[in-house]
Design an enzyme around this catalytic site. Structure first.
Site, mmCIF file in Angstrom:
data_model
loop_
_atom_site.group_PDB
_atom_site.id
_atom_site.type_symbol
_atom_site.label_atom_id
_atom_site.label_comp_id
_atom_site.label_asym_id
_atom_site.label_seq_id
_atom_site.Cartn_x
_atom_site.Cartn_y
_atom_site.Cartn_z
ATOM 1 N N LYS A 61 0.838 -1.206 0.000
ATOM 2 C CA LYS A 61 0.000 0.000 0.000
ATOM 3 C C LYS A 61 0.869 1.252 0.000
ATOM 4 O O LYS A 61 0.621 2.196 -0.762
ATOM 5 C CB LYS A 61 -0.936 -0.016 1.225
ATOM 6 C CG LYS A 61 -2.043 -1.072 1.111
ATOM 7 C CD LYS A 61 -2.827 -1.274 2.402
ATOM 8 C CE LYS A 61 -3.794 -2.445 2.250
ATOM 9 N NZ LYS A 61 -4.574 -2.758 3.450
ATOM 10 N N GLN A 105 -4.680 -1.313 9.703
ATOM 11 C CA GLN A 105 -4.619 -2.655 9.120
ATOM 12 C C GLN A 105 -5.208 -3.690 10.077
ATOM 13 O O GLN A 105 -4.860 -3.731 11.258
ATOM 14 C CB GLN A 105 -3.151 -2.995 8.759
ATOM 15 C CG GLN A 105 -2.963 -4.295 8.019
ATOM 16 C CD GLN A 105 -3.560 -4.288 6.607
ATOM 17 O OE1 GLN A 105 -3.699 -3.243 5.972
ATOM 18 N NE2 GLN A 105 -3.923 -5.443 6.106
ATOM 19 N N ASP A 128 -11.099 2.801 4.130
ATOM 20 C CA ASP A 128 -11.517 1.400 4.026
ATOM 21 C C ASP A 128 -13.024 1.283 3.781
ATOM 22 O O ASP A 128 -13.501 0.218 3.377
ATOM 23 C CB ASP A 128 -11.209 0.657 5.343
ATOM 24 C CG ASP A 128 -9.858 -0.041 5.330
ATOM 25 O OD1 ASP A 128 -9.488 -0.583 4.262
ATOM 26 O OD2 ASP A 128 -9.206 -0.071 6.383
HETATM 27 N N1 GUN Z 1 -6.970 -6.730 6.386
HETATM 28 C C1 GUN Z 1 -7.310 -7.500 5.336
HETATM 29 N N2 GUN Z 1 -7.942 -6.766 4.388
HETATM 30 C C2 GUN Z 1 -8.000 -5.496 4.867
HETATM 31 C C3 GUN Z 1 -8.517 -4.291 4.347
HETATM 32 O O1 GUN Z 1 -9.083 -4.213 3.258
HETATM 33 N N3 GUN Z 1 -8.354 -3.192 5.149
HETATM 34 C C4 GUN Z 1 -7.767 -3.251 6.374
HETATM 35 N N4 GUN Z 1 -7.700 -2.122 7.079
HETATM 36 N N5 GUN Z 1 -7.272 -4.363 6.877
HETATM 37 C C5 GUN Z 1 -7.392 -5.481 6.118
#
Ligand code: GUN
Length: 299
Positions: A61, A105, A128
């Site tokens: 990311k 995350q 998100d």
């Molecule tokens: N963990 C697995 N997928 C995601 C996601 O799309 N966003 C976040 N914040 N954590 C994750």
């Protein structure tokens, strides 16, 4: 003359990397336009603990943010972090006008209540799309920040499947992150939508009725050809690390690619399918968040 019948893969391989690259080009242009107005979109990523997969996702990311000109801030904490300390960090980020997107995350260590953290993030910075205000807005068809993975799946379906109107979509999985928002997005695209889950009866038989099949169950290669109608579009959201007999590991999806590619019209590979689209949509959401905050500031 004799004819040998061999099984040839017939499905089109849905190239998520290529589609994501196009999306990222657009995002980079939008970032340039915002910069011309004096705004540098900024994404804050919070990583707690040492889950190996989370570290890989966060690295990807941050790398992609840099690639499109989005500024990023990484905040790392050890696994003993308290919920109060994380809430205080989110409060600071919410109140920092230079930060446009906040991503915590998941998963979080067990002493931290995930739902409390998701609710603490300002809805306009919730890149998100997990905050109840955004989740509810999505159900009602409002223009809100939408969860990245389902949004990426929808874009792939539109690119490879054209008009989705009237098609029967079956979503396997009912998580807040993928299954539920995916079902809402497909409904807004005028699909007939069925959601299957661990308590569904005759799941494979229901899945076989799908023109569009989305697998988000977290079970390696659970969906084989017996779940798939010939000619269906198949989107594999799963990312599972499995160990080979020699001890080495590899990534596989929730779909058994080899068997399903003999019957589907098109299918996403793992890796290289949905994953790159999720990250590209996160960048797009960060730009949208910056735009929403600009509008808010203008009153
Ligand atoms: N963990 C697995 N997928 C995601 C996601 O799309 N966003 C976040 N914040 N954590 C994750």
């Amino acid at each position: 003359m004799t004819t040998t019948l061999t099984s040839q893969p017939i499905a089109i391989n849905i190239d998520g990397k290529k589609s994501a690259a196009k999306l990222l080009e657009n995002t980079a242009q939008e970032v340039c336009q915002l910069k011309q107005q004096g705004i540098t979109p900024c994404l804050a990523v919070v990583l707690v603990g040492d889950d190996a997969a989370s570290h890989v996702y966060v690295r990807n990311k941050l790398r992609t943010a840099e690639q499109v000109g989005i500024k990023s801030i990484e905040l790392r904490f050890d696994a003993q972090l308290t919920e109060a300390r994380l809430l205080a960090t989110i409060d600071e980020l919410n109140n920092d006008p230079a930060v446009h997107g906040i991503l915590v995350q998941l998963p979080l260590p067990q002493q931290i209540n995930e739902s409390a953290i998701v609710r603490a993030i300002s809805p306009v910075k919730d890149v998100d799309g997990f905050h109840p205000q955004n989740a509810g807005g999505l159900v009602q068809g409002q223009r809100v920040i939408t969860p990245c993975t389902p949004l990426g799946c929808l874009l792939l379906l539109q690119e490879y499947g054209g008009d989705l109107s009237g098609k029967h979509a079956v979503v396997i999985g009912r998580s807040n992150i993928v299954g539920k928002p995916m079902a809402s997005l497909l409904l807004h695209a005028h699909c007939s939508v069925t959601t299957l889950h661990s308590r569904s009866r005759d799941a494979a038989q229901l899945a076989r009725q799908a023109d569009i099949l989305i697998a988000a169950v977290g079970q390696p290669q659970m969906i084989d050809a017996s779940w798939v109608k010939p000619g269906a579009l198949v989107i594999d959201v799963g990312i599972n690390r499995v160990t080979r007999p020699d001890g080495s590991t590899r990534l596989v999806g929730d779909v058994d690619y080899d068997s399903v590619s003999l019957v589907a019209k098109a299918i996403t590979p793992v890796p290289g399918g949905v994953g790159p689209m999720t990250i590209a949509c996160l960048m797009q959401n960060t730009v949208l968040a910056a735009e929403l905050q600009l509008q808010q500031a203008a009153g």
